[in-house]
Design a protein around this motif. Structure first.
Motif, PDB file in Angstrom:
ATOM      1  N   ALA A   1       0.755  -1.288  -0.131  1.00 32.37           N
ATOM      2  CA  ALA A   1      -0.089   0.091   0.101  1.00 32.37           C
ATOM      3  C   ALA A   1       0.785   1.456  -0.046  1.00 32.37           C
ATOM      4  O   ALA A   1       0.182   2.285   0.365  1.00 32.37           O
ATOM      5  CB  ALA A   1      -1.051  -0.225   1.201  1.00 32.37           C
ATOM      6  N   LEU A   2       2.201   1.101  -0.513  1.00 33.93           N
ATOM      7  CA  LEU A   2       3.157   2.276   0.003  1.00 33.93           C
ATOM      8  C   LEU A   2       3.628   2.738  -1.520  1.00 33.93           C
ATOM      9  O   LEU A   2       3.747   1.841  -2.582  1.00 33.93           O
ATOM     10  CB  LEU A   2       4.155   1.855   0.556  1.00 33.93           C
ATOM     11  CG  LEU A   2       4.028   1.531   2.182  1.00 33.93           C
ATOM     12  CD1 LEU A   2       5.296   0.780   3.076  1.00 33.93           C
ATOM     13  CD2 LEU A   2       3.118   2.436   3.027  1.00 33.93           C
ATOM     14  N   ASN A   3       4.010   3.951  -1.548  1.00 29.85           N
ATOM     15  CA  ASN A   3       4.484   4.317  -2.877  1.00 29.85           C
ATOM     16  C   ASN A   3       5.905   4.016  -2.838  1.00 29.85           C
ATOM     17  O   ASN A   3       6.400   3.307  -1.831  1.00 29.85           O
ATOM     18  CB  ASN A   3       4.429   6.095  -3.085  1.00 29.85           C
ATOM     19  CG  ASN A   3       5.160   6.829  -1.879  1.00 29.85           C
ATOM     20  OD1 ASN A   3       6.298   6.186  -1.391  1.00 29.85           O
ATOM     21  ND2 ASN A   3       4.680   7.810  -1.564  1.00 29.85           N
ATOM     22  N   SER A   4       6.720   4.102  -4.046  1.00 35.09           N
ATOM     23  CA  SER A   4       7.995   3.709  -4.243  1.00 35.09           C
ATOM     24  C   SER A   4       9.108   4.118  -3.117  1.00 35.09           C
ATOM     25  O   SER A   4       9.992   3.287  -2.710  1.00 35.09           O
ATOM     26  CB  SER A   4       8.617   3.985  -5.374  1.00 35.09           C
ATOM     27  OG  SER A   4       8.616   5.466  -5.767  1.00 35.09           O
TER      28      SER A   4
ATOM     29  N   PRO B   1      25.579  -6.346  -6.996  1.00 40.66           N
ATOM     30  CA  PRO B   1      25.071  -5.806  -8.399  1.00 40.66           C
ATOM     31  C   PRO B   1      23.801  -6.058  -8.517  1.00 40.66           C
ATOM     32  O   PRO B   1      23.286  -7.271  -8.845  1.00 40.66           O
ATOM     33  CB  PRO B   1      26.271  -6.583  -9.382  1.00 40.66           C
ATOM     34  CG  PRO B   1      26.379  -7.869  -8.612  1.00 40.66           C
ATOM     35  CD  PRO B   1      26.662  -7.384  -7.112  1.00 40.66           C
ATOM     36  N   LEU B   2      22.882  -5.066  -8.521  1.00 42.68           N
ATOM     37  CA  LEU B   2      21.358  -5.235  -8.327  1.00 42.68           C
ATOM     38  C   LEU B   2      20.757  -5.778  -9.781  1.00 42.68           C
ATOM     39  O   LEU B   2      20.068  -6.818  -9.859  1.00 42.68           O
ATOM     40  CB  LEU B   2      20.742  -3.956  -8.033  1.00 42.68           C
ATOM     41  CG  LEU B   2      19.203  -4.185  -7.657  1.00 42.68           C
ATOM     42  CD1 LEU B   2      19.029  -5.240  -6.367  1.00 42.68           C
ATOM     43  CD2 LEU B   2      18.642  -2.766  -7.304  1.00 42.68           C
ATOM     44  N   PRO B   3      21.385  -5.525 -10.766  1.00 41.47           N
ATOM     45  CA  PRO B   3      20.852  -5.950 -12.131  1.00 41.47           C
ATOM     46  C   PRO B   3      21.070  -7.353 -12.151  1.00 41.47           C
ATOM     47  O   PRO B   3      20.251  -8.183 -12.531  1.00 41.47           O
ATOM     48  CB  PRO B   3      21.712  -5.296 -13.116  1.00 41.47           C
ATOM     49  CG  PRO B   3      21.969  -4.035 -12.608  1.00 41.47           C
ATOM     50  CD  PRO B   3      22.345  -4.206 -11.177  1.00 41.47           C
ATOM     51  N   ASP B   4      22.237  -7.781 -11.844  1.00 40.82           N
ATOM     52  CA  ASP B   4      22.574  -9.188 -11.629  1.00 40.82           C
ATOM     53  C   ASP B   4      21.696 -10.127 -10.984  1.00 40.82           C
ATOM     54  O   ASP B   4      21.179 -11.091 -11.415  1.00 40.82           O
ATOM     55  CB  ASP B   4      24.161  -9.777 -11.470  1.00 40.82           C
ATOM     56  CG  ASP B   4      24.421 -11.031 -11.354  1.00 40.82           C
ATOM     57  OD1 ASP B   4      24.222 -11.833 -12.402  1.00 40.82           O
ATOM     58  OD2 ASP B   4      24.716 -11.714 -10.215  1.00 40.82           O
TER      59      ASP B   4
ATOM     60  N   THR C   1       5.222 -11.912  -0.585  1.00 38.32           N
ATOM     61  CA  THR C   1       5.074 -10.741  -1.833  1.00 38.32           C
ATOM     62  C   THR C   1       4.905 -11.207  -3.034  1.00 38.32           C
ATOM     63  O   THR C   1       5.409 -12.300  -3.349  1.00 38.32           O
ATOM     64  CB  THR C   1       6.483  -9.685  -1.753  1.00 38.32           C
ATOM     65  OG1 THR C   1       6.097  -8.634  -2.460  1.00 38.32           O
ATOM     66  CG2 THR C   1       7.666 -10.504  -2.163  1.00 38.32           C
ATOM     67  N   HIS C   2       4.325 -10.283  -3.998  1.00 41.16           N
ATOM     68  CA  HIS C   2       3.984 -10.662  -5.470  1.00 41.16           C
ATOM     69  C   HIS C   2       4.951  -9.911  -6.141  1.00 41.16           C
ATOM     70  O   HIS C   2       5.195 -10.127  -7.483  1.00 41.16           O
ATOM     71  CB  HIS C   2       2.743 -10.781  -5.606  1.00 41.16           C
ATOM     72  CG  HIS C   2       2.210  -9.287  -5.959  1.00 41.16           C
ATOM     73  ND1 HIS C   2       1.851  -8.431  -4.873  1.00 41.16           N
ATOM     74  CD2 HIS C   2       2.144  -8.289  -6.958  1.00 41.16           C
ATOM     75  CE1 HIS C   2       1.511  -7.333  -5.069  1.00 41.16           C
ATOM     76  NE2 HIS C   2       1.721  -7.035  -6.218  1.00 41.16           N
ATOM     77  N   ASP C   3       5.665  -8.881  -5.403  1.00 40.98           N
ATOM     78  CA  ASP C   3       6.448  -7.830  -6.106  1.00 40.98           C
ATOM     79  C   ASP C   3       7.780  -8.043  -6.425  1.00 40.98           C
ATOM     80  O   ASP C   3       8.702  -8.434  -5.316  1.00 40.98           O
ATOM     81  CB  ASP C   3       6.288  -6.568  -5.348  1.00 40.98           C
ATOM     82  CG  ASP C   3       7.059  -5.327  -5.965  1.00 40.98           C
ATOM     83  OD1 ASP C   3       6.899  -4.883  -6.797  1.00 40.98           O
ATOM     84  OD2 ASP C   3       7.955  -4.902  -5.307  1.00 40.98           O
ATOM     85  N   ILE C   4       8.472  -7.977  -7.354  1.00 39.44           N
ATOM     86  CA  ILE C   4       9.822  -8.758  -7.686  1.00 39.44           C
ATOM     87  C   ILE C   4      10.922  -7.642  -7.157  1.00 39.44           C
ATOM     88  O   ILE C   4      11.782  -8.248  -6.380  1.00 39.44           O
ATOM     89  CB  ILE C   4      10.231  -8.580  -9.304  1.00 39.44           C
ATOM     90  CG1 ILE C   4       9.361  -9.702  -9.745  1.00 39.44           C
ATOM     91  CG2 ILE C   4      11.599  -8.926  -9.487  1.00 39.44           C
ATOM     92  CD1 ILE C   4       9.520  -9.716 -11.434  1.00 39.44           C
ATOM     93  N   GLN C   5      10.829  -6.125  -6.948  1.00 38.77           N
ATOM     94  CA  GLN C   5      11.624  -5.475  -6.317  1.00 38.77           C
ATOM     95  C   GLN C   5      11.532  -5.620  -4.836  1.00 38.77           C
ATOM     96  O   GLN C   5      12.665  -5.541  -4.124  1.00 38.77           O
ATOM     97  CB  GLN C   5      11.135  -4.050  -6.564  1.00 38.77           C
ATOM     98  CG  GLN C   5      11.543  -3.558  -8.109  1.00 38.77           C
ATOM     99  CD  GLN C   5      12.830  -3.873  -8.598  1.00 38.77           C
ATOM    100  OE1 GLN C   5      13.697  -3.424  -7.847  1.00 38.77           O
ATOM    101  NE2 GLN C   5      12.997  -4.238  -9.703  1.00 38.77           N
TER     102      GLN C   5
END
Length: 262
Positions: A184-187, A245-248, A211-215
């Motif tokens: 229920a929160l913004n980014s 390395p977050l992208p990895d 969670t269902h959110d990847i981030q």
């Protein structure tokens, strides 16, 4: 059960044996959890993912003593929960479990500080020490003295969720259970809440989060994927760090989920 990896030599936090949960709906039986055997370990940031209806929240409530399974056993912190009555479960949860939900559930008639203390006073005998601890913990998550005096309606959603995390942690639980804590929160507020969860996990706090959110899921070091009431597969990641390395890391998680058709 497919894909579950046992960690030999690590301290076990929680185990389920043949866990099942069935709901009756209009005369039909809906089997939400099915003979689920699962081992969770001390200090992990475990993330439970899966499509809607896969049993994520049902599993979270069953292993935390919030709801009773239909079949099987839950062994948590050296206790067998499924043999306890409702009063015994309530006492157990007070000392051993912390809860953070998408809906924050702070009491509108109490200040932020008093919301935290309402939980602390259920367990802690020394009230002066409890007050000092609550103030310090709230300050540590960026809720200063003036804000601590405010009512939930007078603060932002991000501040309220941070207060909710302090309330969940005030009695030093064995495990923190979180059900869509950033839903229920913004980014910006989500990032702040996740940073707090990551920090306390780095200090040894066990976290089990749906969670269902990847981030959001990227903060975990163990990802469990549920489908039709069973853990279908899992992914292990290095512990999250701002220096990783977050992208990895994101690529690994997205590849894992893609292979499962999610």
């Amino acid at each position: 059960m497919t894909g579950i990896i046992e960690d030999m030599g690590r301290e076990v936090l929680l185990q389920t044996r043949k866990l099942g949960k069935t709901f009756s709906n209009g005369g039909t039986q809906q089997h939400v959890l099915k003979n689920l055997d699962l081992t969770l370990y001390q200090g992990d940031f475990t993330v439970i993912m899966g499509s809607s209806g896969s049993g994520k929240s049902t599993l979270l409530y069953a292993i935390s003593g919030m709801d009773k399974p239909t079949l099987g056993e839950v062994h948590f912190a050296g206790r067998e929960l499924t043999g306890m009555n409702n009063d015994q479960l309530a006492v157990f949860r007070r000392s051993n479990c912390g809860f953070v939900f998408q809906q924050i559930h702070l009491l509108d008639t109490m200040s932020v500080l008093d919301n935290v203390l309402s939980t602390a006073f259920l367990v802690q005998k020394n009230r002066a020490q409890a007050v000092d601890k609550a103030r310090e913990m709230l300050d540590r998550v960026g809720i200063r003295a003036q804000t601590q005096k405010k009512f939930p309606s007078q603060i932002s959603g991000g501040e309220a969720q941070r207060a909710g995390i302090v309330r969940a942690l005030i009695n030093s639980p064995q495990a923190l259970f979180a059900d869509e804590p950033t839903g229920a929160l913004n980014s910006a507020a989500s990032e702040s809440v996740l940073d707090i969860l990551t920090e306390v996990n780095g200090q040894g706090q066990s976290i089990i989060m749906v969670t269902h959110d990847i981030q959001t899921a990227l903060r975990g070091n163990r990802i469990l994927f549920l489908r039709d009431g069973v853990v279908l597969e899992e992914l292990r990641l290095e512990r999250y760090s701002k220096h990783n390395p977050l992208p990895d890391r994101q690529e690994k998680l997205q590849s894992f989920l893609s292979k499962l058709g999610w």
